[in-house]
Write a protein that holds these residues in place. Structure first.
Motif, PDB file in Angstrom:
ATOM      1  N   GLY A  10     -20.963  19.421 -20.411  1.00 64.71           N
ATOM      2  CA  GLY A  10     -20.149  18.213 -20.457  1.00 64.71           C
ATOM      3  C   GLY A  10     -20.789  17.105 -19.656  1.00 64.71           C
ATOM      4  N   LEU A  11     -19.978  16.135 -19.305  1.00 63.05           N
ATOM      5  CA  LEU A  11     -20.441  14.988 -18.530  1.00 63.05           C
ATOM      6  C   LEU A  11     -20.110  15.213 -17.056  1.00 63.05           C
ATOM      7  N   VAL A  12     -21.129  15.137 -16.224  1.00 59.02           N
ATOM      8  CA  VAL A  12     -20.934  15.299 -14.791  1.00 59.02           C
ATOM      9  C   VAL A  12     -21.587  14.125 -14.066  1.00 59.02           C
ATOM     10  N   GLN A  13     -21.180  13.927 -12.835  1.00 57.45           N
ATOM     11  CA  GLN A  13     -21.758  12.880 -12.006  1.00 57.45           C
ATOM     12  C   GLN A  13     -22.925  13.431 -11.219  1.00 57.45           C
ATOM     13  N   ALA A  14     -23.868  12.592 -10.942  1.00 56.45           N
ATOM     14  CA  ALA A  14     -24.964  13.003 -10.063  1.00 56.45           C
ATOM     15  C   ALA A  14     -24.381  13.476  -8.740  1.00 56.45           C
ATOM     16  N   THR A 122     -24.732  16.298 -19.612  1.00 56.05           N
ATOM     17  CA  THR A 122     -25.140  14.925 -19.362  1.00 56.05           C
ATOM     18  C   THR A 122     -24.770  14.565 -17.933  1.00 56.05           C
ATOM     19  N   VAL A 123     -25.762  14.112 -17.188  1.00 56.88           N
ATOM     20  CA  VAL A 123     -25.539  13.767 -15.787  1.00 56.88           C
ATOM     21  C   VAL A 123     -25.657  12.257 -15.642  1.00 56.88           C
ATOM     22  N   SER A 124     -24.599  11.636 -15.224  1.00 61.22           N
ATOM     23  CA  SER A 124     -24.616  10.187 -15.055  1.00 61.22           C
ATOM     24  C   SER A 124     -24.904   9.840 -13.604  1.00 61.22           C
ATOM     25  N   SER A 125     -25.620   8.747 -13.435  1.00 62.75           N
ATOM     26  CA  SER A 125     -26.003   8.335 -12.077  1.00 62.75           C
ATOM     27  C   SER A 125     -24.970   7.408 -11.462  1.00 62.75           C
TER      28      SER A 125
END
Length: 125
Positions: A10-14, A122-125
């Protein structure tokens, strides 16, 4: 035959932690090892880690040592991949693989004859 189903992407934060799971079903008693590979956007698939069924010995790609942790629950036929401090460069599709062909060369994709469909991370910065 062995079926593999990944979950946990899934989508995770840095900076977040991530734990992926792979559930195996079917003739799991024939497996020598299970592994995780990943394919980042625009890059080749690469080996991350493997775990040997006979003794739970873990193998890691050199670039992944100290970053990822692989583990296995033999009672539930699940394999896990854990990473703390996720970074944008960890963005990839992560694939679970299983091997009933040979008990060596765990870092080679050709060793594995069963593959899951993959789970997007997906890793968002």
């Amino acid at each position: 035959q062995v079926q593999l189903v990944e979950s946990g992407g899934g989508l995770v934060q840095a900076g977040d932690s991530l734990r992926l799971s792979c559930a195996a079903s079917g003739r799991t008693g024939d497996l020598y090892a299970m592994a995780w590979f990943r394919r980042a956007p625009g890059k080749e698939r690469e080996f991350v880690s493997a775990i040997r069924s006979s003794d739970d010995k873990a193998y890691y790609a050199d670039a992944m040592k100290g970053l990822f942790t692989i583990s296995r629950d033999s009672a539930t036929n699940e394999v896990f991949l854990q990473k703390n401090n996720m970074r944008p460069e960890d963005t990839a599709v992560y694939y679970c693989a299983a091997d009933s062909l040979r008990d060596y060369y765990y870092d080679a994709a050709s060793t594995y004859n069963y593959w899951g469909r993959g789970t997007q991370v997906t890793v968002s910065s």
